[in-house]
Structure formats: C-alpha cells, structure tokens
Scaffold this active site. Structure first.
Site, PDB file in Angstrom:
ATOM      1  N   GLY A 162      -1.194  16.649  22.912  1.00  0.00           N
ATOM      2  CA  GLY A 162      -2.233  17.068  21.978  1.00  0.00           C
ATOM      3  C   GLY A 162      -3.328  17.846  22.668  1.00  0.00           C
ATOM      4  N   SER A 163      -4.548  17.663  22.207  1.00  0.00           N
ATOM      5  CA  SER A 163      -5.669  18.459  22.718  1.00  0.00           C
ATOM      6  C   SER A 163      -6.159  17.937  24.062  1.00  0.00           C
ATOM      7  CB  SER A 163      -6.823  18.404  21.726  1.00  0.00           C
ATOM      8  OG  SER A 163      -7.377  17.102  21.707  1.00  0.00           O
TER       9      SER A 163
ATOM     10  N   GLY B 297      -8.593  14.971  23.415  1.00  0.00           N
ATOM     11  CA  GLY B 297      -7.907  13.718  23.122  1.00  0.00           C
ATOM     12  C   GLY B 297      -7.223  13.139  24.348  1.00  0.00           C
ATOM     13  N   GLY B 298      -6.507  13.977  25.072  1.00  0.00           N
ATOM     14  CA  GLY B 298      -5.773  13.514  26.247  1.00  0.00           C
ATOM     15  C   GLY B 298      -6.698  13.012  27.335  1.00  0.00           C
TER      16      GLY B 298
ATOM     17  N   GLU C 127      -0.026  15.684  27.851  1.00  0.00           N
ATOM     18  CA  GLU C 127       0.290  17.105  27.860  1.00  0.00           C
ATOM     19  C   GLU C 127      -0.769  17.722  26.967  1.00  0.00           C
ATOM     20  OE1 GLU C 127       0.910  20.039  26.316  1.00  0.00           O
ATOM     21  OE2 GLU C 127       3.023  19.793  25.718  1.00  0.00           O
TER      22      GLU C 127
ATOM     23  N   CYS D 114       2.396  24.332  22.361  1.00  0.00           N
ATOM     24  CA  CYS D 114       1.659  24.108  23.615  1.00  0.00           C
ATOM     25  C   CYS D 114       1.915  25.255  24.579  1.00  0.00           C
ATOM     26  CB  CYS D 114       2.014  22.791  24.266  1.00  0.00           C
ATOM     27  SG  CYS D 114       3.428  21.945  23.602  1.00  0.00           S
TER      28      CYS D 114
END
Lengths: 481, 481
Positions: A199-200, A203-204, A223, A260
C-alpha cells in the site's frame, strides 16, 4: 472472537501445521485455487463492482492469482526451498570432535497480512502474501481491505473451506474486518511473528514503526510503491519515438495508474524532449479516463496534482482537471533536470496516472539524478545496445537504487516466477532483502534452525540420511539430491 | 578523517568492490588470514594481556579466526552463494510474452561492525561479522571494542595492508575508535546500510532502536546472548550423573562464563535434583576462579548476583562472594519450577559463570517452562533416546524458542560450518532469520536484484548463459551447474 482468541487459535494451528508435509500443504493450496476457480462466476462481478476495475482485468487477475497459488504448491511439493544443510560428525577431529549438525528453514508463526486495494485478488485475501505465508507453514490473520469487503469475505471462506476439506485446523486462516485501529491491534499482538503489507508509504511506515516498537520487535514486509523511473537515451528515443510514447502511456495509464510499478518518472534527453512530449500528449489524448478504485483515491490524486501545479518549475504537457469524482484523467508535466535535482519533493509518488518528465542536458546530469534517486521497485533503461555499452558506471549506480532493472518493455506487468524480485531499497519497500512476488516470497516467513546430534528418528524428513523427500541439500559442502 | 569522509570513502570503495570477482575477493580474504598468522607471535600476548584470557585460549581463537576467514574465502571463490536464478524468455507465451529474468544477490553497501569484548579475535576486528560483510562485497566501518584497543588496531592494520596488497581501495575497511557516542554516530550515518553487533541486550537493543528511527531504517544483526537452557531427563541424569555434572560445569565456567552460549539455566527432575546439585557443587569447587575480561564486567557479575541473593525463591548451592575485583567465582542456585514460572526476571542473563537450576516435578511443569521461555540461541536436551521418543510436542515447542537444538554435549563451542545457526528468536538476537556464525552469515549483507531483458554483454558473470563461474543456479526451475 476477540483477537486473543484468534491468535491463540492461530498459534495452536501453527504448532500442528508447521509439521505438515510439503505434499499436504500443496494439496491444501491447490484446493484454494480450485475453490477460487469454482466461484469465478460469482467472484468476478463482485470484485469488479467493488474495485471499479473492468471484468476483463479482474478475470486476468484471477488467473494470475490461481497461477501464483499453484506456483507455491509446486514449490512446497518439490520441497528444496527449506535450504537443508547437513554437516556430518567427525568424532576423530582434533582438538575437539565435530558434532553432527543439520539445518533447515522452519516457519515463523502467525503472520498478519494486510490486503491491497489495487489488486482485490492477486495482492489480497488469497494473494501472494497470504499464500506464501501458508506455503511456508504459517497461519495467517488477514485484515481485509475495506474497499472490497465482499470479495475479501468470499475468498476468505474459500480458504477456510479448503483448510477444513484438507483436515487442517481452521485457525490457519482468519479473516478480520476493520480499519486502522484494528490493523494496529493485530500488529501489536504478542503472538504475531511478522507482517506483510502492500500500500502507501504512510501506511506501511506506520506499521513498520509500530512493529519495531513492540516488546518483541517483528519484521514488516511493506511494499510501499515507488515512481519507477524510465531512463531514455538519445538514439533509442529518436529511432522509436512513437512506439516508446505508446508503450509509456500504456504503462502509465494501465489500471488507471494504480500499479505499484507505475512509471511516474521518465528521463528524456533535451534534444528529443519536445518531440517525445508531443508524441506522449497525442497518445494520452486517445486514452479514455478510467474510474479509480474508490472516490478517496481519486480525490487524493487530484489533490496531489493541485499541489504539483503550484510548483513553477513544472511545465504542463497534459493537465488533468478534476472533472470527475472518480475517474482519473492522466497528466504529464516537464521539469529541467537541474530543477528536479534541487528538491526531493519531486520524487514523491502521485498515486494514479501522473508522470513527471525530467529533461536532461548531458550524461553528468543523468548521473547526478541516478545518485540522487530514492530506492525504487524498478528502474527501466531504454537505450540502444551501443548507447548502454559504455554506461557501466551508470548501471552500477542504478543497481543501488532498485530491486529490478529492465532493459526493454515497461515496469508494469510483474512476472510471477523464480527470478522475480519485487522489492527494492527503502522507501520502495521496508526490507530490500526480500521479494513479495515470485517463489522467493516464501523466504520472508521462515527462519533457520539447526539440530545438533539429533537422534535420527526425531529428525524431520528434510534432514534424514536417506533424503526421503528427494530434495536438493548441501551435504558436507556439496549440493546434491 | 571525519565520519562523512570515512563513509564516502567506503561508498566509493563499494561501487568498485561489489564487482570484484569471487576469486579476487577470496585472495584478499586469504591475505588477511596470512597476515594474522604472520603476526601471531605479537598478537597473542597483546590479546591475552588485554582480555585476561590465557594465551592458550587466544591461540585457539586465532586458529578459529583464520579458519573462519578461509571458510568465507572458499565460499566466495566457489561462488554459488549468490543464489543465481535464470528464467528464460518465452516470446510466444499468451496472452503476454514472457521476459528474460535473471536474479542474484548483490551486496548491501557499507556495513558498521561492532567488536565484541569476549572474543578479541573471532568476533572482533577480523571476526565473523567483518569477514562475512567483506566476503559479500561490502566495505566495513569497524568500531573497535575499547577493552582490547591494541589488538584491534593491529588486526585493522593487517586488513588494510591486505587490501592494498590486493590492489583494492583502502576505503574497504576503516578502523574507528571510541565509545557509545561514536558508535551511535556511525549507525546514524546515511550511507550505512546495515549494522552487526555482538554483546549485551541493552547495547544491541539501543542500536536496533537507533537504526530503525533513521530516516532510512537499516537492518541490525545484534547477537545479544541468552541463558541457553539445558533440559535434563530422569534416566539420562541417573545413568550419567557425574559425567553430566562435569560437562555442565565445564561449559558453565569456560572462559569465565563469558560465552554467548553459556548455559545459565538447567532444568532438573526433582527426583535427582539434590544428587545432581551435589555433584555440580563438587565439580565447581575444583574449578579455579578465572579473571574476567575487565573489572567492569566482574563488577556487573557480582552486582547481578547480589540482586539475585535478595530473591527468597532461590536456594544457593554455591555462593560466589566478591572476593576479587576481577576474578569470577562460579555460582549456582536452585529454584522450584513453580516459582520460576511466576517471574520472567528469572530468565535474565547473568553474564558470567552463574546458573539457575530449575527443579521440576513433572512433565506438565516442564512443558509450561518450554512455553514460557524467551528466545534463546540454543537449547540442549539431555535425555535417553527412549525418554525423548514420546516428547515430540515438547521438542516442537522448544524449536520455537531457539536457533539451535542440541541432543548431546554442551552449547558452548559453536562450530563454524555451513549448517551452523547462531541466531535465535528475540531477544537472543534481533533477527532470527539470519546467523552470525557459519557460511550463511554472508546472507545478512546482500539483497536480491533482478535484471529483465538485460543485454548479454552487460550481465554479471554469475548470470551469463555459459555459466563461466561454474556455479549452481536455478535455471527455469531446475538446479544445475
């Protein structure tokens, strides 16, 4: 069930599942794939409806998902992935006898997996993270993505049914719904042993920090995307202007730019910058705006573009007005290399079909860009062979900035295979030593254990003298079967 | 040189060194081993003098150190450690052609290594961390341990001379002196790509936190020690009481108890607890107190013992008074399993020759202990084969708590080989997926990179069609040479 019960059930399942044979794990995985195929007719419209992605794309993604599941089934059925190593004893060695030492990979324990919004099947409930964790022998506590709740629940049921049909404990897979608070609670649970996320960056990174602040820190495989630069060289560009413009726009706008590996940055030599920009503009005008995954993502896309428009260094080739609350109109802006080099803000990902075209004057500027680049999932070089022949230093530098280096084609379309590396230096992923796509993704969820002078009857099959699994092993320093 | 200069020089060296062939890296490593052997007569008395360890022990450690260096030289000369994987293209595949994809391990970049006080040679300047990082192709910035400054500098000069003699850049290895502040500055430097550390939990955890709070978080391989439980079973103990008491005491007091694999916890069935305690006491009385590495460590040892003495749950079998400012007198206390289970404080390592003997009444208590145990480098089982035959559940549980499980002998004496795993679940190490001893230690300092459709002339030797290095590779899913 509360989270303590979920994790205790996962932990109990784990102590059984970790010793299940590769053959039986393979059968279980194949049942998941078959279950998904059997529900195809129901799943595809639900997933398409929830994600705004066309049914054709979802159908392709379903094929990729079951193909991926079968790749892992093959891997664990074959069995060599456990890296078995045997060093035999030598009781006569001086000054001290040498013990018998045997080592292989053992699964980590319960894994928390977060689904991705942009791949409701391939990177979600039965996606690469869940399947590689299960293949390794780890139970999964899966936090469904709120953008496709029904798809997620349905696939979750398929996995649970496959576990039951395989005579495996249901604690192997639990589907959890919720938002940020629920996700954080899962990551913080003491029985969680690792986290996988796609995700973003925001967030990660938040999950990464949370996991490292636990009393027992645990690994996070996040990722977090990147801008996947494409570097073009004079001759190649001049010789293939239209073809490359078409390829670039195809990759940029694929899935409304929500991959991505979407190419958000392209370096173009100044001699051909105008021509290439024109050709790209022409292609962009022919692309129909596509709906994004949900309104929040579309809103964030247009907001990022608004903030980009305030930068006077940018020259807009194609402007996307927020004409629609959900559809993404692609956009492209040019910037001089010297300006780009001044501010790292220009490296930030705009999630969607926007790209920045960096116009460079000479090799020195290009090399400076290569040195300045943040970590990327991919970097693509478009050059004729004779243009690349003397660029060893540049290529050497670019290797430090990515997980996959391409010399043809586009970065979107990530092959699911043994040689794939989908994971690059920070901040594209939180741990460049692992991949989230391809068979090596299984290595994220295992650790080595060594047995010293273990009685032969107690040894796991992978480490027995007669090699009953017929796997590749390193025996006294030699690879053999 | 300031740290920016040191790291820039390391980074420059890295971009060259990462492409040096395995054969040439092997030559360089062998030069280090030869240099150490050539300085033996000078090195041994200096290291013995600085560490208070007997010359015989230092001489053995020197042998281990050069043996270890040659193991890594062999590994990189052979070359298969890079995990080369080739998936050939298939232009005819539908719906999309399959690209040519090739993957191998590439070194991470400059590594910060911290020397350990307890092994002035084998875990210090040219120890396993430095050598495995160099073998991987990474430059090392080495922070010498203040407990053996002259040993460290001398070995550092040997490494630098080996680099020069090999025509390699001197930036490959830099020896830095200093304390905590200097160590922190090294870990925080933006060009540092990973950290290796062997020492206390407090020290390792502080570096771990610091590295994860950086703008670019980097991996930390901290080996932080453990209490290395030995679990004894009735029959084995009854049949071998004196022998096992002698083995246990030998391991407990080896090197004044200053090994990371020192057995600080032993589980004994109540039926034989008194007899075994007596036998151990008899052995302990015959052991001469040995000087510890430095006064600070001896002081900490006696301070820990003082705090242990305040716990009324302990019954002392052998008391060590602080009779000496430097020598460690071994100590042993008994505790009931039910008391031990009440307080995790009893799991804390006392660095030195102290052990806690946990007396258990039955299998349930033992199983509860196994579930409660923190992560350990090693766990040792002393049981007759028939006693272990029906203990699959216990062994299964213990596997979750350690990196190496022994069924004979003692945990001290860590074999340097392919199958060794010296790294267990947290808090024994910060990352259980890697080892700091044995050939797999090299994997800590590399990450995979994939090349897609790379022109053949640009491919590294490890990935060329004709396999010029003759290494093991996975080609289209098959292991072959």
């Amino acid at each position: 069930m509360n989270y303590d019960q979920i994790f205790q059930s996962a932990q109990d399942a784990f102590l059984h599942f970790k010793n299940v044979s590769g053959k039986d794990k393979g059968k279980f995985l194949r049942r998941i794939a078959e279950g998904i195929e059997a529900e195809k007719a129901t799943l595809i419209p639900i997933a398409a409806g929830e994600s705004n992605l066309p049914e054709g794309r979802i159908s392709g993604e379903l094929g990729r998902t079951v193909g991926q599941i079968r790749l892992f089934a093959n891997l664990v059925e074959e069995g060599s992935w456990v890296e078995a190593v045997i060093d035999h004893a030598n009781p006569d060695r001086a000054p001290a006898p040498k013990p018998d030492l045997r080592r292989y990979l053992t699964p980590l324990g319960p894994i928390v997996v977060f689904g991705a919004s942009n791949f409701p099947l391939a990177f979600s409930t039965a996606g690469g993270d869940t399947i590689s964790a299960l293949a390794a022998g780890c139970p999964v506590i899966y936090k469904g993505h709120p953008a496709h709740p029904d798809t997620s629940k349905l696939v979750g049921q398929i996995i649970q049914k496959a576990a039951i049909d395989s005579g495996l404990p249901v604690g192997l897979f639990t589907h959890v719904e919720g938002g940020i608070a629920e996700g954080q609670a899962l990551v913080k649970h003491p029985l969680a042993k690792a986290v996988a996320f796609t995700g973003s960056f925001t967030g990660g990174k938040a999950l990464f920090d949370l996991a490292h602040q636990r009393e027992e820190p645990i690994p996070v495989f996040a990722e977090m995307g990147s801008v996947n630069p494409i570097i073009t060289f004079k001759k190649k560009l001049a010789n293939n202007l239209e073809v490359l413009a078409k390829q670039f726009v195809g990759s940029l706008t694929l899935g409304a730019g929500q991959f991505c590996t979407n190419p958000g940055l392209i370096m173009v030599p100044s001699a051909h910058a105008e021509d290439f920009a024109e050709a790209v503009k022409k292609e962009l005008e022919e692309i129909a705006a596509a709906p994004m995954l949900h309104e929040g993502i579309a809103e964030a896309y247009y907001k990022s573009l608004e903030s980009m428009k305030e930068r006077k260094e940018l020259h807009w080739v194609q402007v996307a007005e927020a004409k629609d609350l959900i559809k993404a109109y692609p956009a492209l802006a040019k910037i001089k290399a010297t300006d780009w080099l001044e501010d790292d803000h220009f490296q930030q990902e705009v999630f969607g079909s926007f790209a920045l075209m960096v116009v460079y004057e000479n090799f020195n500027e290009l090399f400076a860009i290569a040195q300045r680049l943040h970590g990327q999932l991919t970097i693509t070089l478009w050059g004729e062979e004779e243009e690349l022949a003397n660029k060893a230093d540049l290529i050497n530098q670019l290797e430090e900035k990515c997980g996959r280096l391409l010399f043809k084609g586009v970065p979107t379309g990530v092959e699911v295979s043994h040689a794939m590396q989908h994971g690059g230096p920070y901040p594209s992923t939180s741990d460049s030593r692992f991949t989230s796509v391809g068979s090596y993704a299984i290595k994220r969820f295992a650790r080595p254990i060594a047995f010293q002078d273990m009685p032969h009857e107690l040894l796991p099959d992978a480490l027995r003298a007669d090699n009953p699994l017929g796997i590749w092993r390193m025996v006294d320093g030699e690879f053999k079967k």
